[in-house]
Design an enzyme around this catalytic site. Structure first.
Site, PDB file in Angstrom:
ATOM      1  N   ASP A  84      99.004 -43.687 -38.629  1.00  0.00           N
ATOM      2  CA  ASP A  84      97.644 -43.639 -39.173  1.00  0.00           C
ATOM      3  C   ASP A  84      96.653 -44.425 -38.318  1.00  0.00           C
ATOM      4  OD1 ASP A  84      98.570 -42.156 -41.271  1.00  0.00           O
ATOM      5  OD2 ASP A  84      98.754 -43.848 -42.637  1.00  0.00           O
ATOM      6  N   LYS A  85      95.410 -43.976 -38.334  1.00  0.00           N
ATOM      7  CA  LYS A  85      94.344 -44.647 -37.583  1.00  0.00           C
ATOM      8  C   LYS A  85      94.230 -46.135 -37.924  1.00  0.00           C
ATOM      9  CE  LYS A  85      89.404 -44.190 -36.478  1.00  0.00           C
ATOM     10  NZ  LYS A  85      88.186 -43.378 -36.714  1.00  0.00           N
TER      11      LYS A  85
END
Length: 247
Positions: free
Chosen positions: A109-110
């Protein structure tokens, strides 16, 4: 004499390092791929001597021993997005700046950081993703309030998210608000969703290991080539995945 069996077109393109098999299927469906000047169907097989092109650019077959492939470990910083879409700001491809065409294996995930693998071998990407439950991934997670024994036990035994219950896993308390977790599952935003279910919020999430591959002193934003031993483990882990593959 029977004609040679050939190689499925998406596999041929994936092994060439141009893109993953999934991306190759999209290119074929969009009519951007030709074999000997003709547009093929999905599932078409490439024979020795066939000329394969994408948008008019020739695609070379992979070296038999894959000596021309790239396999790297990257310590992804927070804010980098695991996409090959170059128009997206902060994409992982521009962040690494490798001179070969590479793509991430899975994602991180970012808002998360840590270890992610990238390669120019589109064939192995699909094998690893299919065999995902055959290898474990370790994370260090900081949450927004003190941990309890109940929380650790629930995270380890399974939590209902995304219309399923997560598989049992190993969870150990590191400090007052930090725990270590080893997963063999890869559900979307799994750890964050599990914590949310138990009324905790993830403050920091870092992946530190995939199988025996570790960050090994890599600073945030740095990458290194995988070692021979690490590649041997990956190839062993995915050895049987092609037997159950539909493509």
């Amino acid at each position: 004499m029977n004609a040679p069996e050939g190689t499925r077109l998406n596999k041929f393109i994936g092994e060439s390092g141009f893109c993953s098999r999934r991306e190759a299927d999209k290119l074929i469906e969009q009519g951007r791929v030709t074999i000997n000047g003709l547009r093929p169907e999905l599932g078409t097989k490439v024979q020795v001597g066939d000329k394969v092109e994408v948008d008019g650019n020739p695609i070379a077959a992979s070296a038999e021993n894959k000596s021309d492939r790239v396999y790297i470990a990257y310590n992804k910083p927070i804010g980098i997005t695991c996409t090959t879409e170059r128009h997206i700001e902060g994409n992982i491809i521009d962040a690494i700046g490798h001179n070969e065409r590479i793509f991430p294996i899975g994602r991180l995930d970012k808002p998360s950081e840590g270890l992610i693998l990238l390669t120019s071998d589109g064939d192995i990407v699909n094998k690893i993703l299919r065999a995902e439950n055959a290898h474990d991934k370790e994370y260090v997670v900081e949450v927004n309030r003190p941990l309890t024994e109940h929380f650790i036990k629930k995270m380890a035994s399974g939590v209902p998210i995304l219309n399923t219950v997560t598989k049992p896993c190993v969870v150990t308390m590191q400090s007052k608000m930090v725990f270590r977790m080893v997963l063999t599952q890869g559900l979307n935003r799994q750890i964050r969703r599990m914590c949310e279910y138990l009324d905790y919020e993830v403050v920091k999430l870092k992946r530190t290991r995939i199988m025996s591959i570790r960050l090994a002193g890599l600073k945030s934003g740095q990458w290194r080539d995988l070692t021979e031993d690490e590649m041997l483990e990956i190839n062993t882990a995915v050895a049987d995945s092609s037997k159950t593959a539909s493509n």
